[in-house]
Design a protein around this motif. Structure first.
Motif, PDB file in Angstrom:
ATOM      1  N   LYS A 292      -4.529 -14.205   3.931  1.00  0.00           N
ATOM      2  CA  LYS A 292      -4.058 -13.214   2.965  1.00  0.00           C
ATOM      3  C   LYS A 292      -2.896 -12.381   3.496  1.00  0.00           C
ATOM      4  O   LYS A 292      -2.306 -11.580   2.771  1.00  0.00           O
ATOM      5  CB  LYS A 292      -5.207 -12.267   2.587  1.00  0.00           C
ATOM      6  N   SER A 293      -2.595 -12.566   4.779  1.00  0.00           N
ATOM      7  CA  SER A 293      -1.546 -11.762   5.420  1.00  0.00           C
ATOM      8  C   SER A 293      -0.192 -11.962   4.730  1.00  0.00           C
ATOM      9  O   SER A 293       0.104 -13.032   4.208  1.00  0.00           O
ATOM     10  CB  SER A 293      -1.442 -12.178   6.881  1.00  0.00           C
ATOM     11  N   VAL A 294       0.618 -10.915   4.761  1.00  0.00           N
ATOM     12  CA  VAL A 294       1.939 -10.988   4.149  1.00  0.00           C
ATOM     13  C   VAL A 294       2.784 -12.084   4.808  1.00  0.00           C
ATOM     14  O   VAL A 294       2.756 -12.247   6.027  1.00  0.00           O
ATOM     15  CB  VAL A 294       2.649  -9.611   4.228  1.00  0.00           C
ATOM     16  N   ASP A 295       3.500 -12.827   4.006  1.00  0.00           N
ATOM     17  CA  ASP A 295       4.442 -13.842   4.489  1.00  0.00           C
ATOM     18  C   ASP A 295       5.833 -13.198   4.456  1.00  0.00           C
ATOM     19  O   ASP A 295       6.434 -13.026   3.391  1.00  0.00           O
ATOM     20  CB  ASP A 295       4.364 -15.063   3.557  1.00  0.00           C
ATOM     21  N   GLY A 296       6.308 -12.819   5.605  1.00  0.00           N
ATOM     22  CA  GLY A 296       7.563 -12.078   5.707  1.00  0.00           C
ATOM     23  C   GLY A 296       8.752 -12.813   5.109  1.00  0.00           C
ATOM     24  O   GLY A 296       9.543 -12.244   4.352  1.00  0.00           O
ATOM     25  N   ILE A 297       8.873 -14.085   5.445  1.00  0.00           N
ATOM     26  CA  ILE A 297      10.026 -14.858   4.963  1.00  0.00           C
ATOM     27  C   ILE A 297      10.016 -14.931   3.433  1.00  0.00           C
ATOM     28  O   ILE A 297      11.038 -14.695   2.769  1.00  0.00           O
ATOM     29  CB  ILE A 297      10.028 -16.276   5.576  1.00  0.00           C
ATOM     30  N   HIS A 298       8.847 -15.212   2.867  1.00  0.00           N
ATOM     31  CA  HIS A 298       8.715 -15.239   1.410  1.00  0.00           C
ATOM     32  C   HIS A 298       9.110 -13.877   0.823  1.00  0.00           C
ATOM     33  O   HIS A 298       9.843 -13.794  -0.170  1.00  0.00           O
ATOM     34  CB  HIS A 298       7.274 -15.598   1.032  1.00  0.00           C
ATOM     35  N   THR A 299       8.631 -12.820   1.457  1.00  0.00           N
ATOM     36  CA  THR A 299       8.856 -11.470   0.943  1.00  0.00           C
ATOM     37  C   THR A 299      10.335 -11.089   1.006  1.00  0.00           C
ATOM     38  O   THR A 299      10.874 -10.482   0.078  1.00  0.00           O
ATOM     39  CB  THR A 299       7.988 -10.469   1.730  1.00  0.00           C
TER      40      THR A 299
ATOM     41  N   GLU B 125      -0.947  -6.436  -1.113  1.00  0.00           N
ATOM     42  CA  GLU B 125      -0.626  -5.026  -0.828  1.00  0.00           C
ATOM     43  C   GLU B 125       0.884  -4.801  -0.764  1.00  0.00           C
ATOM     44  O   GLU B 125       1.404  -3.836  -1.329  1.00  0.00           O
ATOM     45  CB  GLU B 125      -1.191  -4.615   0.544  1.00  0.00           C
ATOM     46  N   VAL B 126       1.559  -5.699  -0.073  1.00  0.00           N
ATOM     47  CA  VAL B 126       3.002  -5.519   0.107  1.00  0.00           C
ATOM     48  C   VAL B 126       3.735  -5.740  -1.218  1.00  0.00           C
ATOM     49  O   VAL B 126       4.677  -5.003  -1.544  1.00  0.00           O
ATOM     50  CB  VAL B 126       3.541  -6.446   1.216  1.00  0.00           C
ATOM     51  N   ASP B 127       3.306  -6.729  -1.995  1.00  0.00           N
ATOM     52  CA  ASP B 127       3.939  -6.970  -3.299  1.00  0.00           C
ATOM     53  C   ASP B 127       3.806  -5.740  -4.190  1.00  0.00           C
ATOM     54  O   ASP B 127       4.770  -5.309  -4.828  1.00  0.00           O
ATOM     55  CB  ASP B 127       3.304  -8.182  -3.991  1.00  0.00           C
ATOM     56  N   ASP B 128       2.604  -5.188  -4.222  1.00  0.00           N
ATOM     57  CA  ASP B 128       2.349  -4.006  -5.042  1.00  0.00           C
ATOM     58  C   ASP B 128       3.196  -2.828  -4.552  1.00  0.00           C
ATOM     59  O   ASP B 128       3.795  -2.096  -5.346  1.00  0.00           O
ATOM     60  CB  ASP B 128       0.857  -3.666  -4.974  1.00  0.00           C
ATOM     61  N   PHE B 129       3.265  -2.688  -3.232  1.00  0.00           N
ATOM     62  CA  PHE B 129       4.040  -1.605  -2.619  1.00  0.00           C
ATOM     63  C   PHE B 129       5.522  -1.728  -2.994  1.00  0.00           C
ATOM     64  O   PHE B 129       6.144  -0.775  -3.457  1.00  0.00           O
ATOM     65  CB  PHE B 129       3.852  -1.688  -1.100  1.00  0.00           C
TER      66      PHE B 129
ATOM     67  N   TYR C 203      14.703 -23.161  12.001  1.00  0.00           N
ATOM     68  CA  TYR C 203      13.270 -22.948  12.189  1.00  0.00           C
ATOM     69  C   TYR C 203      12.665 -22.161  11.027  1.00  0.00           C
ATOM     70  O   TYR C 203      11.571 -22.458  10.547  1.00  0.00           O
ATOM     71  CB  TYR C 203      13.056 -22.217  13.520  1.00  0.00           C
ATOM     72  N   LEU C 204      13.388 -21.149  10.558  1.00  0.00           N
ATOM     73  CA  LEU C 204      12.841 -20.266   9.521  1.00  0.00           C
ATOM     74  C   LEU C 204      13.223 -20.703   8.110  1.00  0.00           C
ATOM     75  O   LEU C 204      12.722 -20.154   7.133  1.00  0.00           O
ATOM     76  CB  LEU C 204      13.354 -18.829   9.733  1.00  0.00           C
TER      77      LEU C 204
ATOM     78  N   VAL D 204      13.817  -6.165   5.105  1.00  0.00           N
ATOM     79  CA  VAL D 204      14.342  -6.743   6.342  1.00  0.00           C
ATOM     80  C   VAL D 204      13.172  -7.019   7.285  1.00  0.00           C
ATOM     81  O   VAL D 204      12.243  -6.215   7.391  1.00  0.00           O
ATOM     82  CB  VAL D 204      15.421  -5.845   6.992  1.00  0.00           C
ATOM     83  N   LEU D 205      13.179  -8.186   7.904  1.00  0.00           N
ATOM     84  CA  LEU D 205      12.126  -8.569   8.859  1.00  0.00           C
ATOM     85  C   LEU D 205      12.595  -8.315  10.266  1.00  0.00           C
ATOM     86  O   LEU D 205      13.769  -8.490  10.579  1.00  0.00           O
ATOM     87  CB  LEU D 205      11.827 -10.073   8.767  1.00  0.00           C
TER      88      LEU D 205
END
Ligand SMILES: *Cc1c(COP(=O)(O)O)cnc(C)c1O
Length: 369
Positions: free
Chosen positions: A211-218, A183-187, A81-82, A226-227
């Motif tokens: 614009k929300s963070v994509d956890g799997i990509h991140t 934001e998350v990338d910069d962080f 699925y992921l 870790v997600l």
């Protein structure tokens, strides 16, 4: 309760236990004559199990056997699925169980007596301070911004050599806003690579902001991410206790050492597999709740309420000192909501009639806003 004097001949808990806040589970609604009562206090979805999930539970016939400690069937289904390796998934008793595994693996008191520090936004998920301190680590709480979002600048500034874990909650419980990918990338570019960054995505299925963070990509891009995901919210399986983490092998192999064995029963595992197999039905229900959320948010903003922008299945009313009064008014109309004393009230999106009644209550409670 009366306080007992501490005596030498009594068993005593670790000193941290007395300092822990108590987890306050959402209360059931009060019954009011002539009104259907609705529970809007725990961010549960208002639907019973999907037929296939119910079937999977009923068909369980190996209750005398321990479950597969690795939840292999579920991890294989999730991997599919992921689109991640099954090896990167660790299941737990809810995502709370998965978070306990992570904290116990990466945050605690070290042999030299120094405590690891765990940074998280506050107010956020009320389990965080309890789990962090139980693990033996030091909680570092960074106040949210006015609009209910994480103050990432201050969180970065709080990082020091003792920081071992940072918890990011997106959408944030109880305020609702998401973190953006930018934001998350910069962080992450500024966080040392030896600090584990947890993205708690308990409400991911309700997010519509592009614009929300994509956890799997991140997680794919970062070895130290870790997600956390759960079947408790969108999948409507809060009572079955299934959650999981997704991370790279150098993280998951350590988590597996610490994890309580058999945390996910076969009942829960089969139910989760059935839910994933019927993800269309799950997402259709979610879509209905998202449009109810948008309806509630639009009504409140038309009434003049200023609330944080929410991407989850709840809204936050920043009522400050009037919090308790609003909770009482809600009780009086058979709605249970979740008040955080002197801060605000979190109200889950529920049945259409429950949402209607909540909208009406808000209209009559503008004096508290
Ligand atoms: C509800 C929630 C969880 C999930 O808890 P489970 O243990 O999976 O039921 C995790 N994180 C946040 C922020 C939540 O609101």
């Amino acid at each position: 309760m009366t306080e007992n004097p501490v005596t030498q001949d009594q068993v005593q808990p670790r000193s941290v236990v007395a300092r822990l806040p108590k987890y306050a589970a959402g209360k059931p609604p009060a019954s009011v004559q002539g009104m259907t009562a609705y529970k809007l206090s725990s961010n549960e979805i208002p639907f019973g199990p999907l037929d296939a999930v119910h079937q999977a539970v009923v068909e369980q016939n190996s209750l005398n056997r321990y479950p597969d400690p690795l939840s292999t069937k579920l991890r294989d289904a999730l991997a599919d699925y992921l689109d991640v390796p099954a090896q990167d998934i660790v299941t737990g008793a809810g995502s709370l169980g998965a978070l306990v595994q992570i904290l116990n693996t990466f945050a605690g008191q070290n042999e030299d007596g120094v405590q690891d520090e765990v940074i998280y936004a506050w107010r956020s998920f009320e389990a965080y301070p309890i789990l962090v301190q139980t693990a033996g680590a030091l909680p570092v709480e960074i106040p949210l911004l006015e609009d209910g979002r994480h103050d990432l600048e201050s969180m970065i500034a709080a990082v020091n050599e003792n920081t071992s874990v940072i918890l990011l909650c997106t959408p944030n419980n109880p305020t609702g806003p998401v973190l953006t990918q930018a934001e998350v990338d910069d962080f992450l570019a500024r966080v040392p690579k030896n600090v584990l960054v947890v993205l708690d995505e308990a409400y991911i299925e309700f997010v519509r902001d592009e614009k929300s963070v994509d956890g799997i990509h991140t997680y794919n891009e970062n070895e130290n991410v870790v997600l956390l995901r759960t079947f408790s919210k969108a999948h409507g399986m809060a009572n079955l206790r299934v959650g999981y983490s997704v991370a790279h092998p150098q993280i998951t192999e350590n988590i597996r050492v610490v994890a309580t064995p058999f945390a996910v029963s076969s009942v829960a595992e089969d139910a989760a597999v059935a839910s994933l197999a019927n993800i269309d039905q799950v997402l259709e229900r979610v879509e209905g709740l998202v449009s109810e959320r948008e309806r509630v948010v639009a009504a409140l903003s038309e009434q003049g309420w200023k609330i944080p922008s929410t991407q989850a299945n709840f809204v936050w009313l920043p009522l400050g000192a009037n919090t308790e009064q609003f909770v009482e008014r809600a009780n009086a109309v058979a709605l249970s909501v979740r008040g955080f004393a002197d801060e605000g009230v979190r109200v889950s999106i529920g049945e259409v009639e429950a949402n209607d009644r909540f909208i009406e209550l808000c209209k009559e409670s503008l004096d508290l806003a």
